[in-house]
Design a protein around this motif. Sequence first.
Motif, short mmCIF file in Angstrom:
data_model
loop_
_atom_site.label_atom_id
_atom_site.label_comp_id
_atom_site.label_asym_id
_atom_site.label_seq_id
_atom_site.Cartn_x
_atom_site.Cartn_y
_atom_site.Cartn_z
N PRO A 552 96.72 143.57 -50.74
CA PRO A 552 98.50 144.83 -50.84
C PRO A 552 98.50 145.31 -49.23
N VAL A 553 100.15 145.52 -49.67
CA VAL A 553 100.40 146.39 -48.40
C VAL A 553 100.09 146.93 -47.95
N LYS A 554 99.73 147.66 -46.53
CA LYS A 554 99.30 148.45 -46.63
C LYS A 554 100.56 149.72 -46.23
N ARG A 555 100.89 151.01 -47.55
CA ARG A 555 101.98 151.65 -47.34
C ARG A 555 101.93 152.87 -46.71
#
Length: 560
Positions: A552-555
Amino acid sequence: MAEPQQLQSRLLWRIFNRRSVTVAAVLVRLLSTLSLLFLISPISESNHITSESYYNGLGYGDSDCGMSSSSSSWPKLLIRGGTVVNAHHQEVADVYVEDGIVVSVKPNIQVHDDVTVIDATGKYVMPGGIDPHTHLAMEFMGTVTVDDFFSGQAAALAGGTTMHIDFVIPVNGSLTAGFEAYKVKAKDSCMDYGLHMAITKWDESVARDMEVMVKERGINSFKFFLAYKDALMISDELFLQGLKKCKSLGALAMVHAENGDAVAEGQKRMMELGITGPEGHALSRPPELEGEATGRAIHLAGFVNTPLYVVHVMSIDALDEIAKAKRSGQRVIGEPVISGLVLDDSKLWDPDFTTASMYVMSPPLRKSGHNRALQAALTTGVLQLVGTDHCTFNSTQKALGIDDFRKIPNGVNGIEERMHLLWDSMVESGMISVTDYVRITSTECARIFNIYPRKGAILAGSDADIIVLNPNSTFELSATSHHSRSDTNVYEGRTGKGKVEVTIAGGRVVWRHGELNVVPGSGRYIEMPPFGHLFDGIDKADASYLSSLHAPVKRGKVTT
Ligand SMILES: NC(=O)NCCC(=O)O
Ligand SMILES: [Zn+2]
């Protein structure tokens, strides 16, 4: 002259072959009991038929998972002067066998007088065939196959096959009950066998039982049916669950690939057109439906990243899907069966129902051309091994579908014929080498199901499952001379070159001079461990898949 107990076993064979297994089994058990009681059963060096082996076969001796497992005195054997063929190598050598195991393979082995010598000069000495796909004593389409574990195996031995892998069909979806039922069915086995298991429904208990089967019962493969709607067929959703479970257990997923919904539609269409005879069977399930299901199964297995074994590949359509997947690096095994390699669909149009119905099997035999393409795929390695799908019904059983092809029990013979037909059609014709023959009839199966080199090889330490084939001799196939209980033979009248003259199973000579010498209960259940070579590297491929996701993209927190 034959020893008294050899005569007993020949008599046994004749009695069993007259389709009166139960009565004969009771009689022979009684005989064995009596001879034990009165100690009138001499056990000589060369006499391998003992009451002891008989009793072990009935579950009184050592046993694996409660399956039969016999151990008794074996003859010492020397197979002299033949060309010994393994999948990787061939050489002129002698093979020395003791206690059911190959002890030595080399030229000029010297032995004492107590050793039985079989002269194989000018002949091929090869690992016994392993048939990856059979249905013995199977309840199917409202009836039961005529060959059980004794008659089917005896037929196999006469044709040079020394091990087979049958399919346990669960009882009301229960794997445990299915396994127990097959334990009983297999108790009269006269050759080694393994078991796959079909998965016909899905719930938590099935998932749990799959684990028990793999970890405690020696099963390392599960078959999913995408055909036989309202009977064995499962949905894609369940198939996906099964694939995931197989992967986690290191078990090989197998698939019967035909689109069952479309087959049901095709059957309806044929009936509406008034096509009720055997030809309707082939017309209702064309190659496209096999191709579609094969492609779908391959894509789902690719999505899960688990190996897939496609049983009875019958068409170019399915073959193309397998070839495409292999080109992309996917681990897919395609198994053609001997009927699909050497027959075509033409007999389904025979005006005589008995003749036409003999050829009804699923997926159906295809138009001529598909068979040649399947043979070519074996030559190039796109397909790797050959089974039979031996599933025999006699003509009265086939007649259940006299007015409606949907009721004709599906299945043809082949367990006895596979080795001869493959030799004649592919080795004799020059399509494959003798080492290739060993690979596709025996070694590849042993490797896929993780029992190599115990099986599938003639190496020191391997089980002594060996055949001697005379390339200059001829064979003829017929229902009048075969050892199956079926009253018909789809290869009736076929002749060819290359004859299995001797079969040695588990170190015992069971077929020689055209005579069977088999003992019910002498066959062993061969446990097949999980995580065979097809699973090597799967974890690494999973890891590289995960790292390729970039997710998952860390946002950061969304600020409003
Ligand atoms: N193949 C066939 O016609 N009968 C046996 C069951 C199966 O393998 O589909
Ligand atoms: Zn089958």
